[in-house]
Scaffold this active site. Structure first.
Site, PDB file in Angstrom:
ATOM      1  N   ARG A 183      14.569   0.576  -6.355  1.00  0.00           N
ATOM      2  CA  ARG A 183      13.242   0.232  -5.859  1.00  0.00           C
ATOM      3  C   ARG A 183      13.291   0.214  -4.342  1.00  0.00           C
ATOM      4  NH1 ARG A 183       8.231  -0.433  -6.130  1.00  0.00           N
ATOM      5  NH2 ARG A 183       7.124  -1.674  -7.680  1.00  0.00           N
ATOM      6  N   LYS A 184      12.169  -0.020  -3.686  1.00  0.00           N
ATOM      7  CA  LYS A 184      12.139  -0.061  -2.229  1.00  0.00           C
ATOM      8  C   LYS A 184      12.942  -1.247  -1.707  1.00  0.00           C
ATOM      9  CE  LYS A 184       7.809  -2.662  -1.641  1.00  0.00           C
ATOM     10  NZ  LYS A 184       6.461  -2.619  -1.042  1.00  0.00           N
ATOM     11  N   CYS A 225       0.332  -5.431  -0.297  1.00  0.00           N
ATOM     12  CA  CYS A 225       0.718  -4.789   0.964  1.00  0.00           C
ATOM     13  C   CYS A 225       0.149  -5.558   2.156  1.00  0.00           C
ATOM     14  CB  CYS A 225       0.232  -3.344   1.000  1.00  0.00           C
ATOM     15  SG  CYS A 225       0.991  -2.314  -0.273  1.00  0.00           S
ATOM     16  N   GLY A 226      -0.946  -6.274   1.948  1.00  0.00           N
ATOM     17  CA  GLY A 226      -1.545  -7.077   3.005  1.00  0.00           C
ATOM     18  C   GLY A 226      -0.920  -8.453   3.154  1.00  0.00           C
ATOM     19  N   ARG A 256       3.527   8.515   6.115  1.00  0.00           N
ATOM     20  CA  ARG A 256       4.099   7.303   6.701  1.00  0.00           C
ATOM     21  C   ARG A 256       5.344   7.686   7.506  1.00  0.00           C
ATOM     22  NH1 ARG A 256       5.580   3.655   2.215  1.00  0.00           N
ATOM     23  NH2 ARG A 256       3.385   3.031   2.237  1.00  0.00           N
ATOM     24  N   GLY A 279      -5.792  -5.231  -1.268  1.00  0.00           N
ATOM     25  CA  GLY A 279      -6.700  -4.653  -2.255  1.00  0.00           C
ATOM     26  C   GLY A 279      -6.262  -4.786  -3.693  1.00  0.00           C
TER      27      GLY A 279
END
Length: 599
Positions: free
Chosen positions: A260-261, A523-524, A146, A518
């Site tokens: 965390r992110k 993430c979608g 990424r 998914g």
């Protein structure tokens, strides 16, 4: 409205020492999550959260300390920490970059890697700090890489280089446009990584700090600098943030050990293409005393157990303080954030615990002058604005030029596609490409005299149409189980197949945004879609296990944003088409094809 100028962006903001409540899913409502102090209901999201009760001063002691240039969790705060924190304590992941540990690691075979816990943790966990994700479950020995691509802006040269990387991997090599205006390339093998990193550097790219507990790609207006109606050009700000975050691709050790992110975005359009309400920090343009700046929204996130929209911090910063407030907030999060259950480590949980005023105070005291102004009433985003379509041909603010938005089906590209796009950007535009959060690509700066020839290019006729079918326009899909080990179902091919079948059943007159993810990590971003599909396992009519999806409905983007809720749970994927068709008829004004043809 003319774009406001960016004045006096102080170069010193880049100087940095390297040693220095809307629920996510109804299926989780039985857990009866109690709103901590400072949490805000959807109806109250336009107002600042209330102050919390007093927080014990001991709670405000930083949980990390600097040792030899790296930030380390103090021993007294290590009880009950999650496995990722233990891996970070055993060896700081950034040592693979700072001390060139990646070269030694790349010299090992995967069999040698798996013989040692340390090297196995390097490959499966620590390499994510370099943007490398081992696909152990489905593609053992291969990695997704990424990048960092602030504002989604890239060049033909960079695109060609990435194409050259994935091309050598044959059927295992491909690229995806992500929901953060970014590239992900697939098929990478470990021995190639040092050379790939050098190649990225040679074309002005980096993958550093793009995964795990780091600041993710700064999102901005995909039409920045070319939109006749833009409020402010977001590119200088997203670039400044990205340069600060990675210390100009050298590695900023001060913020690589977050709990965390952390997702930032800068808003530059009335259209809110940047989706501010799902970011940890969103800069919302506003003036104060005649000066351009930004009000701040904080805490937006998705996770398996909880999803929240960002809420106002009741703070305004000038253009000069965009990076300092980012730094102050990250340091507060780094110092005080929870490091136990990974599902409770995002920044909103810290805001809940401290209360909005308590959290704000912690950010303020880390500002250069320990001052954080209150929010401005002079917001620049027009809340009644109707979001514009960017696919197709549109005039730029520069006379005689247009931008052309191309639909990239579910964001997936092959090497040949990327080479063709690079050629097209050079031949018809200025060699620039723009990625969008809907996984599409914009070619800017096309001379009007060249537009017709561009539209006749085979790539646009056959693959990446500027005018896709209406239901395809808003189709987004995460990686899915083809490559991602966390995904429960396959998404990209299935999203296309279901949409194609639905199109044969009904006719729609307006775009309907459909998102696929998914797994519950989302993430979608299914919660912001008109109709969303979240992968799960379920049972078919014979009681046999099969891939399925929870169907979400009602997500909205824009100034009246709202997170969608579960409409129907655990639907076998093979049964989705009639359900989607029915939804489109009942809630989105679609007409059955047979009725349309009869009329």
């Amino acid at each position: 409205m003319a774009s406001l100028p960016v004045n006096k962006i102080i170069p010193s903001t880049l100087q940095h020492s390297r040693n220095r409540t809307i629920r996510c899913q109804k299926q989780h409502q039985h857990q009866k999550m109690v709103q901590p102090a400072g949490a805000v209901s959807p109806a109250a999201k336009t107002a600042p959260a209330s102050s919390s009760s007093s927080v014990d001063s001991a709670r405000l002691e930083p949980r990390v300390e600097e040792r030899d240039g790296f930030w380390v969790l103090k021993e007294k705060f290590r009880a009950g920490i999650n496995p990722a924190e233990k891996v970070k304590i055993e060896k700081d992941p950034m040592k693979l970059f700072i001390e060139n540990g990646i070269s030694e690691l790349a010299s090992l075979s995967m069999e040698q890697v798996d013989q040692s816990k340390d090297s196995k943790d390097d490959v499966d966990v620590r390499l994510k700090w370099l943007g490398l994700f081992h696909r152990r479950k489905h593609h053992y020995g291969r990695f997704m890489m990424r990048l960092k691509l602030p504002n989604g802006v890239t060049t033909s040269e960079q695109t060609r280089y990435l194409a050259s990387v994935i091309k050598k991997y044959g059927k295992d090599g491909c690229a995806d446009v992500t929901t953060r205006q970014n590239w992900q390339i697939r098929g990478v093998v470990l021995p190639d990584v040092p050379e790939i990193i050098k190649g990225l550097e040679s074309v002005g790219l980096t993958s550093l700090q793009s995964g795990m507990d780091n600041v993710r790609n700064p999102v901005g207006n995909p039409l920045a600098g070319i939109d006749p109606h833009e409020i402010v050009d977001t590119r200088p700000f997203t670039n400044l943030i990205s340069q600060f975050v990675t210390d100009n691709s050298r590695g900023n050790l001060d913020i690589t050990n977050l709990p965390r992110k952390w997702n930032p975005c800068v808003i530059g359009s009335h259209d809110l293409y940047e989706h501010p309400h799902i970011n940890d920090l969103a800069y919302m343009p506003a003036t104060k005393n005649g000066k351009l700046g930004f009000n701040l929204l904080v805490g937006g996130f998705f996770s398996i157990k909880r999803c929240e929209e960002a809420i106002p911090l009741d703070a305004w910063v000038s253009a000069e303080d965009v990076v300092p407030v980012c730094k102050a907030m990250l340091e507060a999060f780094r110092d005080l954030g929870f490091r136990g259950n990974r599902q409770k480590c995002r920044m909103m949980w810290l805001i809940d615990e401290l209360g909005m005023e308590g959290f704000r105070a912690e950010v303020e005291k880390r500002m250069p002058n320990q001052v954080l102004e209150r929010a401005s009433a002079e917001e620049l985003v027009q809340k009644q604005w109707e979001r514009r379509e960017y696919l197709g041909v549109h005039p730029q603010k520069q006379e005689g030029l247009s931008f052309v938005g191309l639909h990239i089906p579910v964001g997936r590209l092959q090497a040949d596609d990327m080479e063709d796009l690079a050629r097209i950007a050079d031949e018809y535009g200025s060699g620039e490409l723009r990625l969008t959060v809907e996984q599409n690509i914009i070619i800017p700066n096309v001379e009007n005299s060249k537009v017709e020839a561009l539209l006749n290019e085979p790539l646009l006729k056959e693959r990446f149409s500027p005018e896709p079918p209406i239901l395809m326009k808003g189709l987004v899909a995460c990686t899915g189980s083809q490559f991602c080990g966390q995904a429960i179902i396959e998404t990209k091919a299935r999203a296309l197949k279901v949409t194609e079948e639905v199109q044969r059943l009904v006719s729609v007159t307006r775009p309907v945004r459909m998102h696929w993810t998914g797994c519950p990590n989302s993430c979608g971003q299914v919660q912001v879609a008109d109709i969303g599909f979240m992968g799960c396992m379920t049972r078919d009519e014979n009681g046999k296990p099969c891939e399925g999806a929870d169907v979400f409905v009602g997500g909205r983007i824009g100034s009246d944003s709202h997170l969608g809720e579960v409409y129907k749970k655990a639907v076998p994927c093979k049964d989705l088409v009639p359900i989607v068709a029915e939804l489109l008829i009942n809630q989105f004004g679609a007409v059955p094809r047979e009725r349309e043809e009869a009329e």
